[in-house]
Design a protein around this motif. Structure first.
Motif, PDB file in Angstrom:
ATOM      1  N   LYS A 174      -7.569 -54.658  -5.807  1.00  0.00           N
ATOM      2  CA  LYS A 174      -7.732 -55.925  -5.101  1.00  0.00           C
ATOM      3  C   LYS A 174      -6.775 -56.042  -3.916  1.00  0.00           C
ATOM      4  O   LYS A 174      -6.380 -57.133  -3.516  1.00  0.00           O
ATOM      5  CB  LYS A 174      -7.507 -57.097  -6.072  1.00  0.00           C
ATOM      6  CG  LYS A 174      -8.471 -57.103  -7.263  1.00  0.00           C
ATOM      7  CD  LYS A 174      -9.923 -57.151  -6.806  1.00  0.00           C
ATOM      8  CE  LYS A 174     -10.879 -57.120  -7.988  1.00  0.00           C
ATOM      9  NZ  LYS A 174     -12.295 -57.105  -7.551  1.00  0.00           N
ATOM     10  N   GLU A 175      -6.426 -54.910  -3.349  1.00  0.00           N
ATOM     11  CA  GLU A 175      -5.510 -54.921  -2.210  1.00  0.00           C
ATOM     12  C   GLU A 175      -6.195 -55.526  -0.990  1.00  0.00           C
ATOM     13  O   GLU A 175      -7.370 -55.268  -0.731  1.00  0.00           O
ATOM     14  CB  GLU A 175      -5.052 -53.499  -1.890  1.00  0.00           C
ATOM     15  CG  GLU A 175      -4.318 -52.826  -3.025  1.00  0.00           C
ATOM     16  CD  GLU A 175      -3.909 -51.405  -2.679  1.00  0.00           C
ATOM     17  OE1 GLU A 175      -3.674 -51.135  -1.495  1.00  0.00           O
ATOM     18  OE2 GLU A 175      -3.841 -50.577  -3.591  1.00  0.00           O
ATOM     19  N   VAL A 176      -5.449 -56.318  -0.252  1.00  0.00           N
ATOM     20  CA  VAL A 176      -6.020 -56.944   0.938  1.00  0.00           C
ATOM     21  C   VAL A 176      -5.752 -56.121   2.189  1.00  0.00           C
ATOM     22  O   VAL A 176      -6.278 -56.411   3.257  1.00  0.00           O
ATOM     23  CB  VAL A 176      -5.452 -58.365   1.131  1.00  0.00           C
ATOM     24  CG1 VAL A 176      -5.832 -59.246  -0.034  1.00  0.00           C
ATOM     25  CG2 VAL A 176      -3.927 -58.345   1.298  1.00  0.00           C
ATOM     26  N   SER A 177      -4.941 -55.101   2.060  1.00  0.00           N
ATOM     27  CA  SER A 177      -4.645 -54.237   3.206  1.00  0.00           C
ATOM     28  C   SER A 177      -4.377 -52.837   2.666  1.00  0.00           C
ATOM     29  O   SER A 177      -3.421 -52.629   1.925  1.00  0.00           O
ATOM     30  CB  SER A 177      -3.428 -54.756   3.979  1.00  0.00           C
ATOM     31  OG  SER A 177      -3.161 -53.948   5.108  1.00  0.00           O
ATOM     32  N   THR A 178      -5.225 -51.888   3.035  1.00  0.00           N
ATOM     33  CA  THR A 178      -5.063 -50.545   2.488  1.00  0.00           C
ATOM     34  C   THR A 178      -5.649 -49.528   3.446  1.00  0.00           C
ATOM     35  O   THR A 178      -6.249 -49.875   4.465  1.00  0.00           O
ATOM     36  CB  THR A 178      -5.738 -50.438   1.111  1.00  0.00           C
ATOM     37  OG1 THR A 178      -5.351 -49.218   0.481  1.00  0.00           O
ATOM     38  CG2 THR A 178      -7.248 -50.475   1.234  1.00  0.00           C
ATOM     39  N   PHE A 179      -5.467 -48.259   3.122  1.00  0.00           N
ATOM     40  CA  PHE A 179      -6.029 -47.146   3.883  1.00  0.00           C
ATOM     41  C   PHE A 179      -6.900 -46.368   2.907  1.00  0.00           C
ATOM     42  O   PHE A 179      -6.392 -45.702   2.008  1.00  0.00           O
ATOM     43  CB  PHE A 179      -4.906 -46.276   4.444  1.00  0.00           C
ATOM     44  CG  PHE A 179      -5.391 -45.197   5.369  1.00  0.00           C
ATOM     45  CD1 PHE A 179      -5.807 -45.484   6.655  1.00  0.00           C
ATOM     46  CD2 PHE A 179      -5.438 -43.876   4.946  1.00  0.00           C
ATOM     47  CE1 PHE A 179      -6.260 -44.488   7.506  1.00  0.00           C
ATOM     48  CE2 PHE A 179      -5.882 -42.869   5.789  1.00  0.00           C
ATOM     49  CZ  PHE A 179      -6.290 -43.184   7.073  1.00  0.00           C
ATOM     50  N   VAL A 289       7.531 -57.453   2.218  1.00  0.00           N
ATOM     51  CA  VAL A 289       7.402 -58.849   1.809  1.00  0.00           C
ATOM     52  C   VAL A 289       6.076 -59.421   2.305  1.00  0.00           C
ATOM     53  O   VAL A 289       5.401 -60.177   1.593  1.00  0.00           O
ATOM     54  CB  VAL A 289       8.584 -59.686   2.340  1.00  0.00           C
ATOM     55  CG1 VAL A 289       8.359 -61.170   2.078  1.00  0.00           C
ATOM     56  CG2 VAL A 289       9.886 -59.235   1.689  1.00  0.00           C
ATOM     57  N   GLY A 290       5.682 -59.047   3.530  1.00  0.00           N
ATOM     58  CA  GLY A 290       4.422 -59.526   4.082  1.00  0.00           C
ATOM     59  C   GLY A 290       3.232 -59.061   3.264  1.00  0.00           C
ATOM     60  O   GLY A 290       2.274 -59.817   3.056  1.00  0.00           O
ATOM     61  N   ARG A 291       3.273 -57.812   2.794  1.00  0.00           N
ATOM     62  CA  ARG A 291       2.191 -57.304   1.954  1.00  0.00           C
ATOM     63  C   ARG A 291       2.108 -58.097   0.641  1.00  0.00           C
ATOM     64  O   ARG A 291       1.017 -58.423   0.162  1.00  0.00           O
ATOM     65  CB  ARG A 291       2.400 -55.829   1.647  1.00  0.00           C
ATOM     66  CG  ARG A 291       2.272 -54.924   2.859  1.00  0.00           C
ATOM     67  CD  ARG A 291       2.447 -53.473   2.460  1.00  0.00           C
ATOM     68  NE  ARG A 291       1.326 -53.034   1.634  1.00  0.00           N
ATOM     69  CZ  ARG A 291       0.203 -52.513   2.115  1.00  0.00           C
ATOM     70  NH1 ARG A 291       0.053 -52.385   3.425  1.00  0.00           N
ATOM     71  NH2 ARG A 291      -0.757 -52.127   1.308  1.00  0.00           N
ATOM     72  N   GLN A 295      -0.977 -60.567  -0.619  1.00  0.00           N
ATOM     73  CA  GLN A 295      -1.626 -60.298  -1.895  1.00  0.00           C
ATOM     74  C   GLN A 295      -1.635 -61.524  -2.799  1.00  0.00           C
ATOM     75  O   GLN A 295      -2.641 -61.821  -3.445  1.00  0.00           O
ATOM     76  CB  GLN A 295      -0.911 -59.141  -2.599  1.00  0.00           C
ATOM     77  CG  GLN A 295      -1.721 -58.502  -3.704  1.00  0.00           C
ATOM     78  CD  GLN A 295      -2.939 -57.757  -3.185  1.00  0.00           C
ATOM     79  OE1 GLN A 295      -2.880 -57.118  -2.143  1.00  0.00           O
ATOM     80  NE2 GLN A 295      -4.044 -57.873  -3.891  1.00  0.00           N
ATOM     81  N   VAL A 296      -0.523 -62.249  -2.849  1.00  0.00           N
ATOM     82  CA  VAL A 296      -0.419 -63.362  -3.795  1.00  0.00           C
ATOM     83  C   VAL A 296      -1.241 -64.561  -3.356  1.00  0.00           C
ATOM     84  O   VAL A 296      -1.506 -65.464  -4.161  1.00  0.00           O
ATOM     85  CB  VAL A 296       1.056 -63.786  -4.002  1.00  0.00           C
ATOM     86  CG1 VAL A 296       1.867 -62.636  -4.571  1.00  0.00           C
ATOM     87  CG2 VAL A 296       1.680 -64.289  -2.706  1.00  0.00           C
ATOM     88  N   ARG A 297      -1.687 -64.613  -2.088  1.00  0.00           N
ATOM     89  CA  ARG A 297      -2.515 -65.740  -1.655  1.00  0.00           C
ATOM     90  C   ARG A 297      -3.921 -65.668  -2.241  1.00  0.00           C
ATOM     91  O   ARG A 297      -4.625 -66.670  -2.308  1.00  0.00           O
ATOM     92  CB  ARG A 297      -2.596 -65.784  -0.128  1.00  0.00           C
ATOM     93  CG  ARG A 297      -1.288 -66.185   0.536  1.00  0.00           C
ATOM     94  CD  ARG A 297      -1.452 -66.319   2.019  1.00  0.00           C
ATOM     95  NE  ARG A 297      -1.844 -65.057   2.642  1.00  0.00           N
ATOM     96  CZ  ARG A 297      -2.057 -64.908   3.950  1.00  0.00           C
ATOM     97  NH1 ARG A 297      -1.912 -65.939   4.759  1.00  0.00           N
ATOM     98  NH2 ARG A 297      -2.399 -63.736   4.438  1.00  0.00           N
TER      99      ARG A 297
END
Length: 312
Positions: A174-179, A289-291, A295-297
């Protein structure tokens, strides 16, 4: 309806000039494979006529064409994730819409998958990119491998094939930013790479700016490794030991030589270096921290406006 063996996922973002050529080359290449297939286009919030062209192509070949129209631009990898979540094939192939990877090369990665591999990457035989882009890509490949231990020879090439098992594992994340290629590599048990042809972009310009490429590599490095933080911690230890040694040296020198006015600019330079180092460290921590914050949102990774598909 016979379920497709192969799903070809193609993210599309402002590619109206090149789509007719893509259609003309893609479908004959897939027809020659003589196996059930589907093509899943993902319109990634295009502002040109790309969505209209995809709709027309769906009407021409509704038996093998599906189109997912995203409500807004989510980025290439999130668009591919949308395709993964809707693909029905046992072998899933990703392909860019700019024709830099010839559709005729799809058969090569399919044949390699049938040898028993669960993930097949591709390496461009001759890159048709400018010198800066090629050099930057090689440098980032080397740095990424050292940091993440993920061995992808040509990370910028999106012609890749994935098994259903690997895609299911990716979909469970469920990652919101990945490669995606790197994520697939971590799940693959028998990965492989092959050499494929590479062509110049058929039309339009690359959607990846220098900033986008930098952001992509930040996502890659911070998303798959803690090594950057560990390196920075080690650097902090070295600088602290060096500063302590310099402090002792200055005290000894003052006792031996006496008070001096020289060396002021050297201290300024040292101070600016340490300030820059601290700012870099804060930025690096901010990436992690941004990642976590993203994710927690639990916000949706993409929003689907419409899906064009026949009876499944």
């Amino acid at each position: 309806m016979i379920p497709p063996e192969i799903s070809v996922i193609i993210p599309v973002y402002n590619e109206e000039d090149g789509l007719p050529t893509l259609f003309a080359r893609l479908y004959p290449a897939l027809d020659q494979l003589d196996t059930p297939y589907e093509v899943v286009f993902i319109n990634d919030g295009s502002s040109d006529r790309s969505a209209a062209l995809l709709r027309e192509q769906y009407e021409r070949r509704p038996d093998v064409t599906r189109a997912i129209l995203l409500a807004a631009n989510a980025g290439q990898h999130m668009a591919i994730m949308a395709g993964f979540e809707h693909a029905r094939g046992q072998i899933i192939v990703t392909l860019d819409a700019d024709l830099q990877n010839p559709p005729e090369e799809i058969g090569k990665v399919i044949d390699k998958m049938r040898e028993g591999h669960d993930y097949v990457g591709s390496i461009r035989r001759i890159r048709h990119d400018n010198l800066f882009r090629s050099s930057a890509s090689k440098a980032m490949n080397y740095l990424r491998e050292k940091i993440t231990r993920i061995r992808i020879t040509d990370q910028g090439n999106m012609l890749r094939a994935y098994s259903r098992t690997v895609v299911n594992a990716i979909n469970s994340c469920k990652e919101v930013s990945t490669f995606i290629p790197a994520l697939a590599y971590t799940f693959a048990r028998n990965p492989a790479e092959i050499v494929v042809e590479h062509e110049e972009r058929a039309a339009g310009a690359s959607k990846y700016s220098l900033y986008s490429l930098i952001r992509l590599n930040f996502d890659l490095m911070t998303g798959f490794s803690l090594v950057p933080l560990q390196w920075f911690s080690m650097l902090g230890i070295v600088v602290s030991l060096g500063s302590a040694a310099l402090f002792v040296l200055l005290i000894v020198r003052r006792l031996v030589v006496g008070p001096e006015a020289e060396g002021l600019f050297t201290l300024f330079a040292l101070m600016f270096f340490l300030i820059g180092l601290a700012l870099f460290g804060i930025g690096l921590l901010g990436e992690y921290v941004g990642r976590v914050y993203q994710q927690v949102r639990h916000r949706p990774r993409y929003l689907i406006e419409a899906i064009l598909e026949g009876d499944q």
